[in-house]
Scaffold this active site. Sequence first.
Site, PDB file in Angstrom:
ATOM      1  N   GLU A  53       0.914  -1.196  -0.090  1.00  0.00           N
ATOM      2  CA  GLU A  53      -0.362   0.047  -0.012  1.00  0.00           C
ATOM      3  C   GLU A  53       0.897   1.282  -0.032  1.00  0.00           C
ATOM      4  O   GLU A  53       1.801   1.244   0.585  1.00  0.00           O
ATOM      5  CB  GLU A  53      -0.839   0.193   1.308  1.00  0.00           C
ATOM      6  CG  GLU A  53      -1.872   1.164   1.256  1.00  0.00           C
ATOM      7  CD  GLU A  53      -3.123   0.668   2.205  1.00  0.00           C
ATOM      8  OE1 GLU A  53      -4.281   0.191   1.603  1.00  0.00           O
ATOM      9  OE2 GLU A  53      -2.991   1.076   3.478  1.00  0.00           O
ATOM     10  N   LYS A  55       0.437   4.953   0.950  1.00  0.00           N
ATOM     11  CA  LYS A  55       0.014   5.526   2.213  1.00  0.00           C
ATOM     12  C   LYS A  55       0.587   6.631   2.965  1.00  0.00           C
ATOM     13  O   LYS A  55       1.735   6.151   3.628  1.00  0.00           O
ATOM     14  CB  LYS A  55      -0.687   4.753   3.210  1.00  0.00           C
ATOM     15  CG  LYS A  55      -1.574   5.128   4.322  1.00  0.00           C
ATOM     16  CD  LYS A  55      -2.442   4.172   5.006  1.00  0.00           C
ATOM     17  CE  LYS A  55      -1.446   3.437   5.949  1.00  0.00           C
ATOM     18  NZ  LYS A  55      -2.361   2.362   6.854  1.00  0.00           N
ATOM     19  N   LYS A 115      -8.090   2.436  -3.068  1.00  0.00           N
ATOM     20  CA  LYS A 115      -8.537   2.475  -1.644  1.00  0.00           C
ATOM     21  C   LYS A 115      -9.110   3.552  -1.205  1.00  0.00           C
ATOM     22  O   LYS A 115      -8.358   4.637  -0.957  1.00  0.00           O
ATOM     23  CB  LYS A 115      -7.400   1.765  -0.675  1.00  0.00           C
ATOM     24  CG  LYS A 115      -7.676   1.475   0.566  1.00  0.00           C
ATOM     25  CD  LYS A 115      -6.765   0.646   1.540  1.00  0.00           C
ATOM     26  CE  LYS A 115      -7.383   0.277   2.649  1.00  0.00           C
ATOM     27  NZ  LYS A 115      -6.226  -0.161   3.750  1.00  0.00           N
ATOM     28  N   GLU A 164     -14.442  -5.327   1.929  1.00  0.00           N
ATOM     29  CA  GLU A 164     -13.722  -5.354   3.382  1.00  0.00           C
ATOM     30  C   GLU A 164     -14.764  -5.469   4.466  1.00  0.00           C
ATOM     31  O   GLU A 164     -16.014  -4.970   4.638  1.00  0.00           O
ATOM     32  CB  GLU A 164     -12.994  -4.017   3.510  1.00  0.00           C
ATOM     33  CG  GLU A 164     -12.354  -3.912   5.019  1.00  0.00           C
ATOM     34  CD  GLU A 164     -11.760  -2.479   5.002  1.00  0.00           C
ATOM     35  OE1 GLU A 164     -10.775  -2.288   4.251  1.00  0.00           O
ATOM     36  OE2 GLU A 164     -12.068  -1.798   5.856  1.00  0.00           O
ATOM     37  N   ASN A 185     -10.268  -6.470   8.353  1.00  0.00           N
ATOM     38  CA  ASN A 185      -9.515  -5.588   8.466  1.00  0.00           C
ATOM     39  C   ASN A 185      -9.495  -5.513   9.967  1.00  0.00           C
ATOM     40  O   ASN A 185     -10.657  -5.512  10.742  1.00  0.00           O
ATOM     41  CB  ASN A 185     -10.228  -4.118   8.035  1.00  0.00           C
ATOM     42  CG  ASN A 185      -9.153  -3.000   8.344  1.00  0.00           C
ATOM     43  OD1 ASN A 185      -8.100  -3.126   9.095  1.00  0.00           O
ATOM     44  ND2 ASN A 185      -9.362  -1.931   7.470  1.00  0.00           N
ATOM     45  N   GLU A 215      -5.952  -7.738   6.566  1.00  0.00           N
ATOM     46  CA  GLU A 215      -5.636  -6.177   6.470  1.00  0.00           C
ATOM     47  C   GLU A 215      -5.242  -5.641   7.682  1.00  0.00           C
ATOM     48  O   GLU A 215      -5.895  -6.040   8.633  1.00  0.00           O
ATOM     49  CB  GLU A 215      -6.868  -5.560   5.930  1.00  0.00           C
ATOM     50  CG  GLU A 215      -7.279  -5.848   4.584  1.00  0.00           C
ATOM     51  CD  GLU A 215      -8.690  -5.260   4.062  1.00  0.00           C
ATOM     52  OE1 GLU A 215      -8.640  -4.089   4.021  1.00  0.00           O
ATOM     53  OE2 GLU A 215      -9.571  -5.723   3.650  1.00  0.00           O
ATOM     54  N   SER A 216      -4.315  -4.761   7.836  1.00  0.00           N
ATOM     55  CA  SER A 216      -3.619  -4.167   9.131  1.00  0.00           C
ATOM     56  C   SER A 216      -2.825  -5.031   9.971  1.00  0.00           C
ATOM     57  O   SER A 216      -2.937  -6.288   9.882  1.00  0.00           O
ATOM     58  CB  SER A 216      -4.862  -3.523   9.631  1.00  0.00           C
ATOM     59  OG  SER A 216      -5.591  -2.507   8.901  1.00  0.00           O
TER      60      SER A 216
END
Length: 256
Positions: A53, A55, A115, A164, A185, A215-216
Amino acid sequence: MLSELTANAVADAEARRAARPLVDVEHEALLRPAAIDALEVLRPADHVKVIAEIKRSSPSRGSLAPIADPAALARSYELGGASAISVLTEGRKFGGSLADLESVRAAVALPVLRKDFISTPYQVFEARAAGADLVLLIVAALDDATLRELFDLIVDLGMTPLVETHSADELERAAALGARLIGVNARDLSTFDLDRDLFGRLADRFPEGAVRVAESAVQSAADVARYRAAGADVVLVGEALVTGDPVANLRAFLAV
């Protein structure tokens, strides 16, 4: 927080729409070359795959990295072995833009994910016009009718929805759509609290045949190994890559 982020994203999209009407964006979207088949690229394999990603910042962590050249970072991700690239296009809290996505799309041959806090058809057409191959849909932000409308539009435009979720109920809603790429997530976007064990608790609730994305909460190869052991086919990683050596970290994650 999620409601605020979604409302702000809609307001920003409406401002862009005033300068660039939907009919123009639709035309640009339809002129784009066909989207890359992200499901084929991300399908389960004998190793974990990574969506890397781009970001700059987040509401939970503040400023992460300036990222003056998103295209150069994307090329580093491709060199490091990423399977796809996620580009944050939300501007107020994450410092992103559609221009970032366009520059990344021009720089790499990998599938590219938009995203953002998508809740209108205009944003979906924007994604395709900018070259996105995937579009994020956050179940918690959308009612069933809107979720279905946007999911179907993404598919009709040849892209892949990444749906998600953050709970068993949301996983059921994703399954009811027929989603084949589903994420869990670990960060609750309403409170921004982090639950590192959430994916593991929900892993057996994914519909059969779905590609499972964690995710995360990935800071190290050990975190990737934990997700892989719990059944993740793909991990989506941002902070650990933009704040460290992206190529070295990706290669460490892929060695799990």
